[in-house]
Design a protein around this motif. Sequence first.
Motif, PDB file in Angstrom:
ATOM      1  N   ARG A 272       0.835  -1.214   0.000  1.00  0.00           N
ATOM      2  CA  ARG A 272       0.000   0.000   0.000  1.00  0.00           C
ATOM      3  C   ARG A 272       0.864   1.256   0.000  1.00  0.00           C
ATOM      4  O   ARG A 272       0.558   2.254  -0.672  1.00  0.00           O
ATOM      5  CB  ARG A 272      -0.937  -0.013   1.201  1.00  0.00           C
ATOM      6  CG  ARG A 272      -1.951  -1.178   1.139  1.00  0.00           C
ATOM      7  CD  ARG A 272      -2.861  -1.209   2.352  1.00  0.00           C
ATOM      8  NE  ARG A 272      -3.767  -2.349   2.299  1.00  0.00           N
ATOM      9  CZ  ARG A 272      -3.783  -3.344   3.165  1.00  0.00           C
ATOM     10  NH1 ARG A 272      -2.918  -3.369   4.178  1.00  0.00           N
ATOM     11  NH2 ARG A 272      -4.650  -4.318   3.042  1.00  0.00           N
ATOM     12  N   VAL A 273       1.948   1.217   0.738  1.00  0.00           N
ATOM     13  CA  VAL A 273       2.849   2.370   0.765  1.00  0.00           C
ATOM     14  C   VAL A 273       3.478   2.580  -0.615  1.00  0.00           C
ATOM     15  O   VAL A 273       3.617   3.727  -1.088  1.00  0.00           O
ATOM     16  CB  VAL A 273       3.929   2.173   1.848  1.00  0.00           C
ATOM     17  CG1 VAL A 273       5.000   3.261   1.736  1.00  0.00           C
ATOM     18  CG2 VAL A 273       3.307   2.197   3.238  1.00  0.00           C
ATOM     19  N   MET A 274       3.865   1.520  -1.264  1.00  0.00           N
ATOM     20  CA  MET A 274       4.480   1.636  -2.577  1.00  0.00           C
ATOM     21  C   MET A 274       3.466   2.159  -3.618  1.00  0.00           C
ATOM     22  O   MET A 274       3.842   2.850  -4.563  1.00  0.00           O
ATOM     23  CB  MET A 274       5.048   0.295  -3.027  1.00  0.00           C
ATOM     24  CG  MET A 274       6.252  -0.161  -2.195  1.00  0.00           C
ATOM     25  SD  MET A 274       7.579   1.070  -2.168  1.00  0.00           S
ATOM     26  CE  MET A 274       8.053   1.115  -3.882  1.00  0.00           C
ATOM     27  N   ALA A 275       2.186   1.813  -3.438  1.00  0.00           N
ATOM     28  CA  ALA A 275       1.154   2.361  -4.334  1.00  0.00           C
ATOM     29  C   ALA A 275       1.074   3.870  -4.198  1.00  0.00           C
ATOM     30  O   ALA A 275       1.002   4.614  -5.191  1.00  0.00           O
ATOM     31  CB  ALA A 275      -0.193   1.711  -4.044  1.00  0.00           C
TER      32      ALA A 275
ATOM     33  N   LEU B 219      -5.104   3.085  -4.790  1.00  0.00           N
ATOM     34  CA  LEU B 219      -5.232   2.207  -3.617  1.00  0.00           C
ATOM     35  C   LEU B 219      -6.283   1.144  -3.855  1.00  0.00           C
ATOM     36  O   LEU B 219      -6.142  -0.010  -3.403  1.00  0.00           O
ATOM     37  CB  LEU B 219      -5.563   3.039  -2.384  1.00  0.00           C
ATOM     38  CG  LEU B 219      -4.457   4.033  -1.944  1.00  0.00           C
ATOM     39  CD1 LEU B 219      -4.938   4.874  -0.775  1.00  0.00           C
ATOM     40  CD2 LEU B 219      -3.185   3.281  -1.586  1.00  0.00           C
ATOM     41  N   LEU B 220      -7.357   1.509  -4.582  1.00  0.00           N
ATOM     42  CA  LEU B 220      -8.391   0.512  -4.900  1.00  0.00           C
ATOM     43  C   LEU B 220      -7.820  -0.593  -5.777  1.00  0.00           C
ATOM     44  O   LEU B 220      -8.056  -1.790  -5.529  1.00  0.00           O
ATOM     45  CB  LEU B 220      -9.552   1.213  -5.610  1.00  0.00           C
ATOM     46  CG  LEU B 220     -10.638   0.302  -6.191  1.00  0.00           C
ATOM     47  CD1 LEU B 220     -11.321  -0.498  -5.094  1.00  0.00           C
ATOM     48  CD2 LEU B 220     -11.680   1.123  -6.974  1.00  0.00           C
ATOM     49  N   ALA B 221      -7.041  -0.230  -6.804  1.00  0.00           N
ATOM     50  CA  ALA B 221      -6.440  -1.243  -7.676  1.00  0.00           C
ATOM     51  C   ALA B 221      -5.466  -2.123  -6.897  1.00  0.00           C
ATOM     52  O   ALA B 221      -5.395  -3.349  -7.107  1.00  0.00           O
ATOM     53  CB  ALA B 221      -5.737  -0.552  -8.841  1.00  0.00           C
ATOM     54  N   THR B 222      -4.702  -1.493  -5.959  1.00  0.00           N
ATOM     55  CA  THR B 222      -3.748  -2.263  -5.163  1.00  0.00           C
ATOM     56  C   THR B 222      -4.467  -3.277  -4.290  1.00  0.00           C
ATOM     57  O   THR B 222      -4.085  -4.464  -4.227  1.00  0.00           O
ATOM     58  CB  THR B 222      -2.911  -1.312  -4.300  1.00  0.00           C
ATOM     59  OG1 THR B 222      -2.224  -0.391  -5.164  1.00  0.00           O
ATOM     60  CG2 THR B 222      -1.907  -2.086  -3.484  1.00  0.00           C
ATOM     61  N   GLU B 223      -5.503  -2.841  -3.570  1.00  0.00           N
ATOM     62  CA  GLU B 223      -6.245  -3.747  -2.689  1.00  0.00           C
ATOM     63  C   GLU B 223      -6.930  -4.838  -3.485  1.00  0.00           C
ATOM     64  O   GLU B 223      -6.986  -5.997  -3.051  1.00  0.00           O
ATOM     65  CB  GLU B 223      -7.278  -2.952  -1.885  1.00  0.00           C
ATOM     66  CG  GLU B 223      -6.686  -2.040  -0.832  1.00  0.00           C
ATOM     67  CD  GLU B 223      -5.900  -2.812   0.223  1.00  0.00           C
ATOM     68  OE1 GLU B 223      -6.249  -3.980   0.504  1.00  0.00           O
ATOM     69  OE2 GLU B 223      -4.918  -2.265   0.726  1.00  0.00           O
ATOM     70  N   ALA B 224      -7.483  -4.459  -4.697  1.00  0.00           N
ATOM     71  CA  ALA B 224      -8.140  -5.482  -5.504  1.00  0.00           C
ATOM     72  C   ALA B 224      -7.136  -6.523  -5.994  1.00  0.00           C
ATOM     73  O   ALA B 224      -7.437  -7.714  -6.050  1.00  0.00           O
ATOM     74  CB  ALA B 224      -8.851  -4.816  -6.687  1.00  0.00           C
TER      75      ALA B 224
ATOM     76  N   LEU C 105     -10.348  -6.910   6.065  1.00  0.00           N
ATOM     77  CA  LEU C 105      -9.814  -5.553   6.024  1.00  0.00           C
ATOM     78  C   LEU C 105      -9.728  -5.045   4.585  1.00  0.00           C
ATOM     79  O   LEU C 105     -10.049  -3.885   4.301  1.00  0.00           O
ATOM     80  CB  LEU C 105      -8.430  -5.519   6.695  1.00  0.00           C
ATOM     81  CG  LEU C 105      -7.705  -4.158   6.655  1.00  0.00           C
ATOM     82  CD1 LEU C 105      -8.529  -3.106   7.374  1.00  0.00           C
ATOM     83  CD2 LEU C 105      -6.316  -4.285   7.257  1.00  0.00           C
ATOM     84  N   GLY C 106      -9.243  -5.897   3.667  1.00  0.00           N
ATOM     85  CA  GLY C 106      -9.123  -5.490   2.274  1.00  0.00           C
ATOM     86  C   GLY C 106     -10.483  -5.101   1.671  1.00  0.00           C
ATOM     87  O   GLY C 106     -10.595  -4.121   0.937  1.00  0.00           O
ATOM     88  N   ALA C 107     -11.536  -5.894   2.005  1.00  0.00           N
ATOM     89  CA  ALA C 107     -12.869  -5.596   1.483  1.00  0.00           C
ATOM     90  C   ALA C 107     -13.377  -4.257   2.002  1.00  0.00           C
ATOM     91  O   ALA C 107     -13.988  -3.467   1.272  1.00  0.00           O
ATOM     92  CB  ALA C 107     -13.835  -6.715   1.858  1.00  0.00           C
ATOM     93  N   LYS C 108     -13.094  -3.989   3.304  1.00  0.00           N
ATOM     94  CA  LYS C 108     -13.524  -2.704   3.867  1.00  0.00           C
ATOM     95  C   LYS C 108     -12.800  -1.539   3.207  1.00  0.00           C
ATOM     96  O   LYS C 108     -13.383  -0.485   2.924  1.00  0.00           O
ATOM     97  CB  LYS C 108     -13.283  -2.700   5.370  1.00  0.00           C
ATOM     98  CG  LYS C 108     -14.155  -3.692   6.129  1.00  0.00           C
ATOM     99  CD  LYS C 108     -13.825  -3.668   7.615  1.00  0.00           C
ATOM    100  CE  LYS C 108     -14.685  -4.686   8.381  1.00  0.00           C
ATOM    101  NZ  LYS C 108     -14.371  -4.692   9.821  1.00  0.00           N
ATOM    102  N   LEU C 109     -11.485  -1.718   2.942  1.00  0.00           N
ATOM    103  CA  LEU C 109     -10.738  -0.663   2.282  1.00  0.00           C
ATOM    104  C   LEU C 109     -11.265  -0.429   0.859  1.00  0.00           C
ATOM    105  O   LEU C 109     -11.375   0.720   0.396  1.00  0.00           O
ATOM    106  CB  LEU C 109      -9.252  -1.021   2.238  1.00  0.00           C
ATOM    107  CG  LEU C 109      -8.512  -1.005   3.582  1.00  0.00           C
ATOM    108  CD1 LEU C 109      -7.092  -1.494   3.414  1.00  0.00           C
ATOM    109  CD2 LEU C 109      -8.522   0.406   4.178  1.00  0.00           C
TER     110      LEU C 109
END
Length: 583
Positions: free
Chosen positions: A412-415, A479-484, A541-545
Amino acid sequence: MTERAGVLDSFLRPKLALRLGFALSLAILPLGLISVFQTYELLEERQVLSETALLAQTQQVFSESRDMIQAALGVGRTLSDIINDDAVSYDNCGALMRGLVEREPAYVFAGFVDPALNVTCASDGVPPAERSVTSLGTELASREIEVVMHSLEFAAGIATVSVLVPVFDGDDYRGVIWIAIHMNLLIEKLAEAAPDVNLVLFEADGGIIATAHYTDMRRAVLPENERLDLLAARGRHTFRDTNRFGITRDFAVVPLVPGKVFALGSWEPRQSGLVRLRHEQMFALYFPLLIWAITIAVAYIWVHYLVIRHVRRLRSWMRLYAAGRGDLEGAQLDNAPDELEVVAESFRAMTRRLSEQEREREADLREKTVLLREVHHRVKNNLQLISSMLNMQIRATKSAEAKHLLRRVQDRVMALSAIHRYLYMARNLSLVRADTLLDGIIQQLVMVGTLDETGRKIEVTTEFDAVEISPDQSVPLSLLATEAAINAVKHCGMTTGIDAWINIALKDLGDGNYGLSVVNSYVALTQQDMAAHGPDYGSGLGAKLIESFVAQLNGTLEINQHADRYELHVVFPVNWHSAPDAA
């Protein structure tokens, strides 16, 4: 549409020259109307005089013929008074008629016809029993003065002009005085009167009495488009027409015996006559128009020299300045009036002020851009420093679960770091190429085809349209693309040994919407997989983000789970507005 309407309105709006021409036309319109009115009054008066002169000439030409017929009528009225005297016998009446014919060579015959159409006395002394008249029955029975062309049957068919005067004794009708004038004598008088004029004597009903040349072609001199009876009904007048030879002539109609005998004269057109009047009428109409045209032309030349050409030059300066040409300091008008020189100097001063303000604005913009790039650069460096610290912590940690969690935080930080790196390097800071940004993030996550620290190969395909988003949209989208992508790794079948794949797409859906889709292969985790990753694995957590980032994009989220694949679809608007609860 508005621009096209503006262009059309500008095209239809009257130009300055047209407005000046219209204003000058209104200014000189009263003078033009007065000139036309006075000229037409004069021309009408001249036309009346010309017509009167033509009528007088025609009447003068017919004067001898008229006098001859009027004399015959006078003699007839005198004889009617004598006949009413009961003392007059047949012998006396015959002697009277013979004496009349002998004293007047123009008369061929004189006599008295009773109501039974019998000649009771005559100039040649023929007994009444042999004088029954039938050829003039209608005229003799009309009980009115008549002048007709008639051939005397009892005088070898001599052509005459017969003058018939009714005789009344009070209200008692007694008969008709008949005086016959030799036709040849009348024709000679007409021929001698005016050799260059065609003359015709005719009755009110259109019958021809005599012409200057009494031949078979005598009707050829008549007007082609007029009838003699209609000409007689109009009375004294003049007109222009072609005769039956097709020659244009000026015609004049004059009554010789009112209501009975009329004279028609056919004249060669004269320049001083009707033709010239018509030309002068045309000149009276077109001369004010000519003056108007000359006035407008002179006024336009001077207005163009004094105003319009300078206004057009000012307009060209404005168009050049609007097109980006700012070097108008040396532009000058050519011998312009002081009022326009003031306008030109005001325009040049305005361009100087605007150019100076534009330079100051560009300098401020460059300074702010440099500062903003420096901010993005430092944020990117700080995020990379944090990522390095997390990487050191991952190496020092013995727990697999802790390594997994720290790896997700590092992703997430790298995103975020990728976003700031892109903004630092981008030329346009107001818009972000979403396809380039997501491609860089995904490439970093893939790490040459590897998405997990175990080194397993996962086939990753991307399909990005060239779309632009605002910098505010870039953070939640990245961030959405990263979490997905991280979520796709969990469910793509990493422990089953099957071919794992992930497909990431960003599309322009039209109607002002973009769509982000992440589709991956799917294998349900076993209890052993869940236990191997610890009790917090799959905590949501990922789904909530993901839901939070979708809300920040003001978009909609759709998740479809099938037996062999897992689909995540997000649709968000191009014109982005923060959701009310996104804060």
